[in-house]
Write a protein that holds these residues in place. Structure first.
Motif, PDB file in Angstrom:
ATOM      1  N   ALA A 107       3.493  -7.703  -2.504  1.00 49.11           N
ATOM      2  CA  ALA A 107       2.667  -6.904  -3.418  1.00 49.11           C
ATOM      3  C   ALA A 107       3.482  -6.598  -4.659  1.00 49.11           C
ATOM      4  CB  ALA A 107       2.246  -5.606  -2.752  1.00 49.11           C
ATOM      5  N   ILE A 108       2.865  -6.796  -5.813  1.00 49.22           N
ATOM      6  CA  ILE A 108       3.531  -6.456  -7.069  1.00 49.22           C
ATOM      7  C   ILE A 108       2.865  -5.216  -7.647  1.00 49.22           C
ATOM      8  CG2 ILE A 108       4.122  -7.242  -9.396  1.00 49.22           C
ATOM      9  CD1 ILE A 108       3.990 -10.105  -8.371  1.00 49.22           C
ATOM     10  N   PHE A 109       3.688  -4.227  -7.976  1.00 53.39           N
ATOM     11  CA  PHE A 109       3.208  -3.022  -8.656  1.00 53.39           C
ATOM     12  C   PHE A 109       3.607  -3.125 -10.118  1.00 53.39           C
ATOM     13  CE2 PHE A 109       2.443   0.507  -5.369  1.00 53.39           C
ATOM     14  CZ  PHE A 109       2.284  -0.377  -4.305  1.00 53.39           C
ATOM     15  N   VAL A 110       2.685  -2.828 -11.007  1.00 57.48           N
ATOM     16  CA  VAL A 110       2.977  -2.942 -12.427  1.00 57.48           C
ATOM     17  C   VAL A 110       2.255  -1.831 -13.177  1.00 57.48           C
ATOM     18  CG1 VAL A 110       1.043  -4.528 -12.921  1.00 57.48           C
ATOM     19  CG2 VAL A 110       3.104  -4.626 -14.332  1.00 57.48           C
ATOM     20  N   LEU A 133       1.579 -14.304  -2.833  1.00 61.25           N
ATOM     21  CA  LEU A 133       1.371 -13.155  -3.717  1.00 61.25           C
ATOM     22  C   LEU A 133       0.060 -12.528  -3.283  1.00 61.25           C
ATOM     23  CD1 LEU A 133       2.599 -14.066  -7.299  1.00 61.25           C
ATOM     24  CD2 LEU A 133       3.784 -12.982  -5.409  1.00 61.25           C
ATOM     25  N   ALA A 134       0.168 -11.545  -2.407  1.00 63.13           N
ATOM     26  CA  ALA A 134      -1.008 -11.019  -1.723  1.00 63.13           C
ATOM     27  C   ALA A 134      -1.905 -10.211  -2.640  1.00 63.13           C
ATOM     28  CB  ALA A 134      -0.571 -10.167  -0.532  1.00 63.13           C
ATOM     29  N   LEU A 135      -1.296  -9.380  -3.472  1.00 64.07           N
ATOM     30  CA  LEU A 135      -2.097  -8.541  -4.368  1.00 64.07           C
ATOM     31  C   LEU A 135      -1.207  -7.931  -5.442  1.00 64.07           C
ATOM     32  CD1 LEU A 135      -2.883  -5.045  -2.764  1.00 64.07           C
ATOM     33  CD2 LEU A 135      -1.102  -6.596  -1.920  1.00 64.07           C
ATOM     34  N   VAL A 136      -1.867  -7.496  -6.509  1.00 63.79           N
ATOM     35  CA  VAL A 136      -1.191  -6.750  -7.558  1.00 63.79           C
ATOM     36  C   VAL A 136      -1.871  -5.392  -7.663  1.00 63.79           C
ATOM     37  CG1 VAL A 136      -0.729  -6.606 -10.054  1.00 63.79           C
ATOM     38  CG2 VAL A 136      -0.470  -8.793  -8.844  1.00 63.79           C
ATOM     39  N   ILE A 137      -1.046  -4.345  -7.708  1.00 59.37           N
ATOM     40  CA  ILE A 137      -1.562  -2.982  -7.832  1.00 59.37           C
ATOM     41  C   ILE A 137      -1.049  -2.407  -9.140  1.00 59.37           C
ATOM     42  CG2 ILE A 137      -1.407  -0.629  -6.894  1.00 59.37           C
ATOM     43  CD1 ILE A 137      -1.189  -1.907  -4.080  1.00 59.37           C
ATOM     44  N   SER A 138      -1.939  -1.810  -9.909  1.00 58.17           N
ATOM     45  CA  SER A 138      -1.506  -1.242 -11.181  1.00 58.17           C
ATOM     46  C   SER A 138      -2.198   0.093 -11.430  1.00 58.17           C
ATOM     47  CB  SER A 138      -1.806  -2.198 -12.333  1.00 58.17           C
ATOM     48  OG  SER A 138      -1.369  -1.620 -13.553  1.00 58.17           O
ATOM     49  N   ASN A 139      -1.494   0.979 -12.131  1.00 56.05           N
ATOM     50  CA  ASN A 139      -2.117   2.226 -12.561  1.00 56.05           C
ATOM     51  C   ASN A 139      -2.813   2.064 -13.915  1.00 56.05           C
ATOM     52  OD1 ASN A 139       0.457   1.878 -13.591  1.00 56.05           O
ATOM     53  ND2 ASN A 139       0.772   4.076 -13.929  1.00 56.05           N
ATOM     54  N   GLU A 179      -1.026  -6.780   4.934  1.00 59.95           N
ATOM     55  CA  GLU A 179       0.177  -6.985   5.747  1.00 59.95           C
ATOM     56  C   GLU A 179       1.392  -7.315   4.892  1.00 59.95           C
ATOM     57  OE1 GLU A 179      -0.828  -9.887   8.653  1.00 59.95           O
ATOM     58  OE2 GLU A 179      -2.392  -8.658   9.592  1.00 59.95           O
ATOM     59  N   VAL A 180       1.642  -6.440   3.943  1.00 63.24           N
ATOM     60  CA  VAL A 180       2.680  -6.701   2.948  1.00 63.24           C
ATOM     61  C   VAL A 180       4.085  -6.531   3.535  1.00 63.24           C
ATOM     62  CG1 VAL A 180       3.724  -5.719   0.870  1.00 63.24           C
ATOM     63  CG2 VAL A 180       1.271  -6.264   0.932  1.00 63.24           C
ATOM     64  N   ASP A 181       4.955  -7.508   3.249  1.00 57.73           N
ATOM     65  CA  ASP A 181       6.352  -7.484   3.699  1.00 57.73           C
ATOM     66  C   ASP A 181       7.300  -6.946   2.629  1.00 57.73           C
ATOM     67  OD1 ASP A 181       5.986  -8.963   6.269  1.00 57.73           O
ATOM     68  OD2 ASP A 181       5.304 -10.540   4.895  1.00 57.73           O
ATOM     69  N   LEU A 182       6.945  -7.210   1.391  1.00 57.98           N
ATOM     70  CA  LEU A 182       7.849  -6.864   0.282  1.00 57.98           C
ATOM     71  C   LEU A 182       7.039  -6.298  -0.882  1.00 57.98           C
ATOM     72  CD1 LEU A 182      10.661  -7.050  -1.161  1.00 57.98           C
ATOM     73  CD2 LEU A 182       9.930  -9.294  -1.973  1.00 57.98           C
ATOM     74  N   ILE A 183       7.529  -5.197  -1.442  1.00 59.83           N
ATOM     75  CA  ILE A 183       6.916  -4.596  -2.627  1.00 59.83           C
ATOM     76  C   ILE A 183       7.855  -4.804  -3.809  1.00 59.83           C
ATOM     77  CG2 ILE A 183       6.185  -2.429  -3.701  1.00 59.83           C
ATOM     78  CD1 ILE A 183       5.603  -1.391  -0.830  1.00 59.83           C
ATOM     79  N   VAL A 184       7.328  -5.334  -4.888  1.00 60.38           N
ATOM     80  CA  VAL A 184       8.127  -5.525  -6.100  1.00 60.38           C
ATOM     81  C   VAL A 184       7.599  -4.607  -7.193  1.00 60.38           C
ATOM     82  CG1 VAL A 184       8.912  -7.162  -7.838  1.00 60.38           C
ATOM     83  CG2 VAL A 184       8.517  -7.942  -5.490  1.00 60.38           C
ATOM     84  N   LEU A 185       8.468  -3.727  -7.673  1.00 63.35           N
ATOM     85  CA  LEU A 185       8.086  -2.851  -8.783  1.00 63.35           C
ATOM     86  C   LEU A 185       8.462  -3.544 -10.082  1.00 63.35           C
ATOM     87  CD1 LEU A 185       9.340   0.636  -7.429  1.00 63.35           C
ATOM     88  CD2 LEU A 185       7.190  -0.582  -6.936  1.00 63.35           C
ATOM     89  N   ALA A 186       7.461  -4.207 -10.664  1.00 60.54           N
ATOM     90  CA  ALA A 186       7.705  -5.011 -11.864  1.00 60.54           C
ATOM     91  C   ALA A 186       7.437  -4.169 -13.102  1.00 60.54           C
ATOM     92  CB  ALA A 186       6.823  -6.260 -11.833  1.00 60.54           C
ATOM     93  N   ARG A 187       8.309  -3.212 -13.340  1.00 57.69           N
ATOM     94  CA  ARG A 187       8.126  -2.177 -14.371  1.00 57.69           C
ATOM     95  C   ARG A 187       6.922  -1.302 -14.029  1.00 57.69           C
ATOM     96  NH1 ARG A 187      10.894  -2.497 -19.026  1.00 57.69           N
ATOM     97  NH2 ARG A 187      10.429  -0.306 -18.969  1.00 57.69           N
ATOM     98  N   TYR A 188       7.002  -0.691 -12.837  1.00 61.54           N
ATOM     99  CA  TYR A 188       5.992   0.278 -12.421  1.00 61.54           C
ATOM    100  C   TYR A 188       6.562   1.654 -12.722  1.00 61.54           C
ATOM    101  CZ  TYR A 188       2.640   2.726  -9.408  1.00 61.54           C
ATOM    102  OH  TYR A 188       1.658   3.562  -8.914  1.00 61.54           O
ATOM    103  N   MET A 189       5.886   2.398 -13.575  1.00 63.70           N
ATOM    104  CA  MET A 189       6.494   3.584 -14.153  1.00 63.70           C
ATOM    105  C   MET A 189       6.163   4.870 -13.400  1.00 63.70           C
ATOM    106  SD  MET A 189       7.942   1.728 -16.295  1.00 63.70           S
ATOM    107  CE  MET A 189       8.777   2.736 -17.531  1.00 63.70           C
TER     108      MET A 189
END
Lengths: 300, 300, 300, 300
Positions: A107-110, A133-139, A179-189
């Motif tokens: 999961a990528i957070f941005v 790349l299961a999903l992208v979550i953003s605010n 079923e996320v294994d890894l979270i990547v904070l790709a400039r998640y503020m």
């Protein structure tokens, strides 16, 4: 584009269907490698790469990463994993065995700035980032289009101080659903709560836009400009509950000079951030990283 | 060896006997370059290199470095310098004119670790450091032999907290006796008093063994090891009275990994320190550096 | 996305509407800078940056790049340009004056591999490549979608040995239609004819996937692998009629080791190609490059 | 100085008196690591570091470097080495076992330019080059003093085309007398005969002053200048009978620009040469290098 990536991932899994990785950390003593390699040999496994490191021959810590090929791995993997438990117990191992063809769910957070997200998407499309790349979550909504155009689910989850709990509740649901294994904070503020961080211990990678421990905290480029540094950097690290104090995975730097304002530094820095984060994520996905005492051992 | 270096320095001075450098800092406005280049032209000077930089076209700061050749410079230099004063006054310039053949007198301060001193001596012997190495001052005897073997005077001036005043008094006498223009702290482990620093403002270059502002203060390699960084660095800067906070001249870094202990980092770092200090010293000697608001403008 | 980029370009042009650049190459002699700066001063221009370089004070070549701000440039530019001609004639100058707000029209040629094209598109979207991306020409259809999705015209012009003449005729028509100033060969795998190259002298930038002059010609990564090099590189250069022999603009390298096969080198190399080409294009667009005797002077 | 270095070497040997290294190259098959680690375990040896690399899991080549500690190694080493022979035979191994405390005897060949020699002497004095610097051989007298001042024997053996045979005869006598394990050509400008090269196969390290395969042969800096490259490099390699075509051990590069003449490039290049040669020599001394098909495997 999607089917193109699917083909790449499929070929990769097919090519590595017999390959697994074994990561071990335990107190050092003679005979560990002998025992582990004997164990693998009895399954007909061929060790194709191994890297071992000990902190100190006398009473130190032992770390090893092994890649092995085992014909028919798919059907044997669970058994091998189960059979390894007594070996692991004998040596008090922290260990992990992973089939290479079992891609990790990411999961990528941005937030608003897309450069790190785009780099990961680019690497993924190029077949250099072997993951689902299961999903992208953003605010924010800004990056929805670029994500969805690749067939990746995009979720807009508003978040700020006031609604942090609700946002994290929604995050957790999504992470469990996929079923996320890894979270990547790709400039998640946004700040994550201690509970959340704990439940993904050593499985959340952040990119900090400075050469840590210089410029911990906010506005690093502005502060770098004010200090008059001649190089700026970026740092990828596992997230812990101490701000910017987690185990460092990778760092890199670039040159600036007196003509570069904070805004120029930001642009130069974004290129560094992109590559530093991508390297860290790829190393994690390839099971190359062990964490010990707030430091990383990265097997190259 | 000494006569060999003397020959190199002599040839350099002979080759550049008509060359001078002009460094200017003033408020920006139209017409500065026009006025300065007209001025030089009236003396038959040919500008062979110039670099100009303005912080902002509207109401900003103007910085320029000019190298020019003027036939018969030796006999005209004082006159040109004097004649430039009204030009400088019109534009409220901070400025400096230097004849290239007038080598600067340099004092090197060192404690026990010789690597930075050795690099400077090596550059000097190779004809890459165009200066009079006037003297070496140390609070230890360790490096006397390597210094004196090159025909450079060596002074052992014991120094510590208790006798700082006496030591600095001796330093000042020596620096005046040798008419020193630049002081290089080549891993000199003693604090200088504010009075001393003030009297050599922007003329004392220090090497700090970390990538500032990371690891300000003591034991940077140990602290880098404890933090688990993946790169270590070094920083050369002008000395001010704020510890490790002076204007940064140059920085560089090198990679380390989990196998490197503080002692390994120290060795890797020494190579970085050597080159970072040598570059800063050479830039200063070539009149490439202007200081403005605790930052350096380095004309490449 | 398109309107987003249009906004960025518009803001850039607005911000720099009074700014121009002057590039000069002529035989060296005293008085050039004086004359040029006097000239600019009479128009109320303020020089905001200048870099000058001479090959040799005695009878050498003189090169300078000047950026200046001139209030009301838009209405005065043609006049200034015209008035400069007698000055230029006096000093036998090759020269060029460019208004910064007059963005250059760029054509990108690409074959199948998209990585260099994508980098340029990415830089352009980020507001770091200040140009009109006028059109993309390819001998394949592969990249049509990514180009058209940004609102940039895409032309598929088949090309190979047999139909080179016809293809180039079509190229010329398109380049004239779009008034193209600069051609970028972003991994375009077709040879250009001498006539074509001559008509865009020093205005065609190519990326070669090796550290020239190592591995001139085809299959550089395979040959690098066979030779067992420890670093691979990329080179951007202006195209001349000698294969891979044109003036080099920029080079960079990356590390490889014994585990990297030709395919791995190719991937590592693509990252280098991307940045080396992008830097060269940006320098050309910023009028930073002069060509002299098959070498480039790049004003930093 | 000499006793200072002797102390360092003595401490190093004492500290590592139980440590040995095992380098193996053989056809790949399952069970190698198992067999080797079992073997070492029976002697009570503890593997403290190991790196393995296989070219290809199916029918490829297997390479491993193992460091192990074995209490009482001094008295057991010959026995272990002898006992390992049947294991080695079973797997058709090329192999080498080395006690770390048995420092290698090194001969340095140098001509007039001292920079590479000086770097090696400097590393040796600093305790970073763990070897017996047995002797220095030169076809010139220039470096005698700096060598002898460190207590290292210096031999002036004139050499040129006409007297090559006589010179090599003298070289051989000296190398045998000092039981030399490794020859370092630290900018030695004479050709070696095929017989000589063959008798020190993979034991002669040369530094070439270009980024091979660019600028094979003479005058690389002049040719780099003429070509207008933006980076220059250096390459250390084992000497074979094909000029500059031996297995590359290490390479590095540095930036140059249009202002750098061949002479400047030479100076910049010397710094690169120094470090590239020193790294190669240290890796060889640490038994980190295997040669296979004119390439090196360097275990980091």
């Amino acid at each position: 584009m999607t089917s193109y990536v699917e083909d790449k991932l499929h070929n990769y899994k097919e090519k590595h269907k017999d390959r697994a990785r074994l990561l071990i950390h335990c107190p050092d003593q003679p005979g560990i490698i002998s025992r582990v390699s004997d164990f693998l040999y009895t399954y007909g496994a061929n060790i194709v790469a191994s890297h071992q490191y000990s902190t100190d021959p006398e009473g130190g810590e032992f770390f090893i990463r092994i890649e092995f090929d085992c014909p028919g791995l798919e059907t044997k993997f669970s058994q091998i994993e189960a059979d390894f438990q007594p070996v692991a117990a004998d040596f008090q191992m922290n260990w992990k065995m992973a089939a290479v063809s079992e891609l990790k769910n990411v999961a990528i957070f941005v937030s608003k700035q897309p450069h790190c997200l785009l780099e990961l998407l680019w690497e993924w499309q190029s077949g250099d980032l072997m993951a689902n790349l299961a999903l992208v979550i953003s605010n924010h909504e800004d990056t929805r289009e670029m994500v969805e155009s690749l067939g990746i689910p995009f979720y807009h989850v508003p978040s700020n101080k006031e609604i942090r709990k609700e946002a994290e509740q929604r995050h957790k649901e999504l992470l469990e659903e996929y079923e996320v294994d890894l979270i990547v904070l790709a400039r998640y503020m946004q700040i994550l709560t201690p509970e959340f961080v704990e439940s993904y211990r050593n499985r959340i990678i952040n990119i900090h836009h400075s050469f840590l421990p210089a410029f911990v905290g906010a506005r690093p480029y502005e502060r770098a400009y004010e200090r008059g540094v001649k190089m700026i950097g970026a740092t990828s690290h596992y997230v812990t509950n101490d701000l910017d104090e987690g185990p460092i995975i990778e760092q890199d730097i670039g040159r600036v000079d007196h003509r570069d304002h904070a805004e120029d530094m930001k642009k130069i820095g974004q290129t560094i951030e992109r590559s530093v984060l991508a390297r860290a994520v790829k190393w994690h996905l390839a099971d190359r990283i062990l964490v010990h005492q707030n430091k990383t051992i990265v097997f190259s």
